[in-house]
Design an enzyme around this catalytic site. Structure first.
Site, PDB file in Angstrom:
ATOM      1  N   HIS A  17       0.867  -1.191   0.000  1.00  0.00           N
ATOM      2  CA  HIS A  17       0.000   0.000   0.000  1.00  0.00           C
ATOM      3  C   HIS A  17       0.899   1.235   0.000  1.00  0.00           C
ATOM      4  O   HIS A  17       1.337   1.706   1.054  1.00  0.00           O
ATOM      5  CB  HIS A  17      -0.904  -0.036   1.240  1.00  0.00           C
ATOM      6  CG  HIS A  17      -1.915   1.068   1.288  1.00  0.00           C
ATOM      7  ND1 HIS A  17      -3.101   0.977   1.987  1.00  0.00           N
ATOM      8  CD2 HIS A  17      -1.932   2.305   0.727  1.00  0.00           C
ATOM      9  CE1 HIS A  17      -3.785   2.080   1.869  1.00  0.00           C
ATOM     10  NE2 HIS A  17      -3.089   2.919   1.108  1.00  0.00           N
ATOM     11  N   HIS A  19       1.381   4.897  -2.351  1.00  0.00           N
ATOM     12  CA  HIS A  19       1.032   5.798  -3.464  1.00  0.00           C
ATOM     13  C   HIS A  19       2.323   6.459  -3.914  1.00  0.00           C
ATOM     14  O   HIS A  19       2.949   7.185  -3.126  1.00  0.00           O
ATOM     15  CB  HIS A  19       0.026   6.849  -3.001  1.00  0.00           C
ATOM     16  CG  HIS A  19      -1.226   6.258  -2.428  1.00  0.00           C
ATOM     17  ND1 HIS A  19      -2.356   6.050  -3.182  1.00  0.00           N
ATOM     18  CD2 HIS A  19      -1.505   5.782  -1.193  1.00  0.00           C
ATOM     19  CE1 HIS A  19      -3.295   5.495  -2.422  1.00  0.00           C
ATOM     20  NE2 HIS A  19      -2.808   5.314  -1.212  1.00  0.00           N
ATOM     21  N   HIS A 197      -9.427   1.026  -1.429  1.00  0.00           N
ATOM     22  CA  HIS A 197      -9.381   1.624  -0.096  1.00  0.00           C
ATOM     23  C   HIS A 197     -10.793   1.530   0.483  1.00  0.00           C
ATOM     24  O   HIS A 197     -11.772   1.927  -0.181  1.00  0.00           O
ATOM     25  CB  HIS A 197      -8.995   3.093  -0.176  1.00  0.00           C
ATOM     26  CG  HIS A 197      -7.539   3.358  -0.415  1.00  0.00           C
ATOM     27  ND1 HIS A 197      -6.839   2.826  -1.451  1.00  0.00           N
ATOM     28  CD2 HIS A 197      -6.652   4.120   0.294  1.00  0.00           C
ATOM     29  CE1 HIS A 197      -5.579   3.251  -1.384  1.00  0.00           C
ATOM     30  NE2 HIS A 197      -5.438   4.033  -0.331  1.00  0.00           N
ATOM     31  N   GLU A 200     -11.077   3.093   6.016  1.00  0.00           N
ATOM     32  CA  GLU A 200     -10.056   3.984   6.604  1.00  0.00           C
ATOM     33  C   GLU A 200     -10.838   5.021   7.418  1.00  0.00           C
ATOM     34  O   GLU A 200     -10.796   4.999   8.636  1.00  0.00           O
ATOM     35  CB  GLU A 200      -9.216   4.646   5.500  1.00  0.00           C
ATOM     36  CG  GLU A 200      -8.174   5.636   6.014  1.00  0.00           C
ATOM     37  CD  GLU A 200      -7.445   6.413   4.889  1.00  0.00           C
ATOM     38  OE1 GLU A 200      -7.949   6.441   3.748  1.00  0.00           O
ATOM     39  OE2 GLU A 200      -6.379   6.995   5.191  1.00  0.00           O
ATOM     40  N   ASP A 278       1.862   3.912   2.882  1.00  0.00           N
ATOM     41  CA  ASP A 278       0.825   4.782   2.295  1.00  0.00           C
ATOM     42  C   ASP A 278       1.429   5.980   1.536  1.00  0.00           C
ATOM     43  O   ASP A 278       1.572   5.911   0.315  1.00  0.00           O
ATOM     44  CB  ASP A 278      -0.147   5.250   3.381  1.00  0.00           C
ATOM     45  CG  ASP A 278      -1.541   5.566   2.854  1.00  0.00           C
ATOM     46  OD1 ASP A 278      -1.780   5.378   1.649  1.00  0.00           O
ATOM     47  OD2 ASP A 278      -2.395   5.987   3.655  1.00  0.00           O
ATOM     48  N   ASP A 279       1.749   7.061   2.246  1.00  0.00           N
ATOM     49  CA  ASP A 279       2.295   8.277   1.625  1.00  0.00           C
ATOM     50  C   ASP A 279       3.454   8.766   2.492  1.00  0.00           C
ATOM     51  O   ASP A 279       3.341   9.780   3.188  1.00  0.00           O
ATOM     52  CB  ASP A 279       1.204   9.354   1.539  1.00  0.00           C
ATOM     53  CG  ASP A 279       0.022   8.902   0.712  1.00  0.00           C
ATOM     54  OD1 ASP A 279       0.117   8.924  -0.519  1.00  0.00           O
ATOM     55  OD2 ASP A 279      -0.991   8.483   1.318  1.00  0.00           O
TER      56      ASP A 279
HETATM   57  N1  HPA Z   1      -6.476   7.275   1.430  1.00  0.00           N
HETATM   58  C1  HPA Z   1      -7.187   7.568   0.343  1.00  0.00           C
HETATM   59  N2  HPA Z   1      -6.628   8.084  -0.749  1.00  0.00           N
HETATM   60  C2  HPA Z   1      -5.318   8.285  -0.768  1.00  0.00           C
HETATM   61  C3  HPA Z   1      -4.544   7.984   0.321  1.00  0.00           C
HETATM   62  C4  HPA Z   1      -5.151   7.442   1.481  1.00  0.00           C
HETATM   63  O1  HPA Z   1      -4.537   7.138   2.517  1.00  0.00           O
HETATM   64  N3  HPA Z   1      -3.285   8.319  -0.027  1.00  0.00           N
HETATM   65  C5  HPA Z   1      -3.303   8.769  -1.296  1.00  0.00           C
HETATM   66  N4  HPA Z   1      -4.548   8.753  -1.758  1.00  0.00           N
HETATM   67 ZN    ZN Z   2      -3.663   4.808   0.574  1.00  0.00          ZN
END
Ligand code: HPA
Ligand code: ZN
Length: 335
Positions: A17, A19, A197, A200, A278-279
């Site tokens: 996971h 991006h 996703h 969350e 994630d990011d």
């Molecule tokens: N959630 C949803 N969209 C996203 C995320 C995330 O954590 N990171 C980049 N796009």
């Molecule tokens: Zn994500």
């Protein structure tokens, strides 16, 4: 047995996971802005970092899309991806499955083929130079329409052999998986594996929809699934991996502190939980830092960490023999 920093560093890891646009460090953002003559909303690298103080998912997404505006050329996408893969090597991430958001770029006039080519070239180099294997997942932006998603899929169709699957990301609440039922049915007909996703910020109902309507093989995040025991039972029955992102969840206020994270509860319930970043440029840590921080905050045992590492390979799209090879290496480290 004790968990030592050295053991944790040597443990073979996956990332399921990630991006790629979320790996854009402020230093590279400024360098690309200069190279491409793009104006940024920050006076300095330090000011950009200081702005990364989020109240929820949307406040992050606003900066994430603004940052991506510096990415214009094939070389930009190469440089972005190559920088991330160096972090993988440092953290002993031996296999990574990367999301990219074509709509963020095509909406600014950057051709789909430019984005794809730069990312793919860096992935091929990392395989050749570092032995890091990878998959690439096209993510549809859920705040846009299903029709926009169909247009993106049409642009991607001449190069379908260069992606390994599709996903669904961006603003979750108010954009349930059912909005993309027909698009994902088309992707399924094209033979593309699907992830989304869900859970969350959105409710367990969104996870049900991702399973039943989009027919996904993994849930990205999914931490809210624990609120629904029937959903937990179904995720276990189908052996659906959850790509959990602990530091992201704290940064976006899904959990107040890392010590409050439900990662152990997910494992104890029998779910196939994995650790991911994630990011990382926005959330303050790549995969290695997620593992280290969770180990400390949740006092994870060697058995739990081993299970998490194995789950990463089991949940990946590597072939069964490739999974077995890495799992044997993990088990040899634990014996
Ligand atoms: N959630 C949803 N969209 C996203 C995320 C995330 O954590 N990171 C980049 N796009
Ligand atoms: Zn994500």
């Amino acid at each position: 047995m004790q968990v030592t920093p050295d053991w944790l560093a040597r443990l073979p890891k996956t990332e399921l996971h990630l991006h790629i646009e979320g790996t854009l460090e402020p230093e590279l953002m400024f360098a690309l802005a200069r190279r491409n003559g793009v104006a940024l909303p920050y006076p300095s690298v330090e000011a950009a970092r200081a702005a990364y103080d989020f109240s929820a998912l949307q406040s992050f997404l606003d900066l994430y899309y603004a940052g991506a505006s510096v990415l214009l050329t094939e070389q930009d996408f190469y440089d972005l991806t190559a920088a991330y893969l160096l972090r993988c090597r440092a953290d002993r991430v031996v296999h990574t499955e990367i999301f990219f958001d074509p709509q963020t770029h095509t909406a600014r006039g950057v051709p789909y083929a430019t984005v794809l080519s730069g990312i793919r070239r860096a992935l091929a180099d990392a395989q050749a130079q570092f032995g890091i294997s990878s998959k690439l997942i096209l993510c549809f932006l859920r705040h846009l329409s299903e029709q926009d998603g169909f247009a993106t899929l049409r642009e991607a169709e001449p190069y379908l052999d260069l992606i390994d699957g599709v996903g669904l990301d961006s603003s979750e609440v108010g954009h349930p998986p059912e909005k993309f039922f027909r698009l994902f049915a088309r992707c399924k007909a094209l033979g593309l594996p699907r992830v989304a996703h869900a859970g969350e910020e959105g409710p367990p109902e969104y996870v049900w929809q991702a399973l039943d309507l989009l027919d996904v093989c993994r849930i990205d995040h999914g931490v809210r699934a624990l609120e629904d025991p029937a959903l937990v039972a179904e995720l276990i029955r189908r052996q659906i991996p959850l790509t959990v992102c602990p530091l992201s969840n704290v940064k976006l206020k899904v959990f107040e502190r890392l010590a409050d994270h439900n990662l152990r509860a997910l494992l104890e319930a029998g779910l196939v939980a994995t650790i991911n970043s994630d990011d990382p440029a926005y959330f303050g840590g790549y995969v290695g830092e997620n593992w280290r921080a969770c180990t400390e905050a949740l006092a994870l045992s060697r058995a739990e960490l081993t299970q998490l590492a194995i789950n990463g390979f089991r949940g990946s799209w590597l072939s069964r023999p490739e999974q077995e090879r890495w799992i044997a290496e993990i088990e040899a480290m634990t014996a």
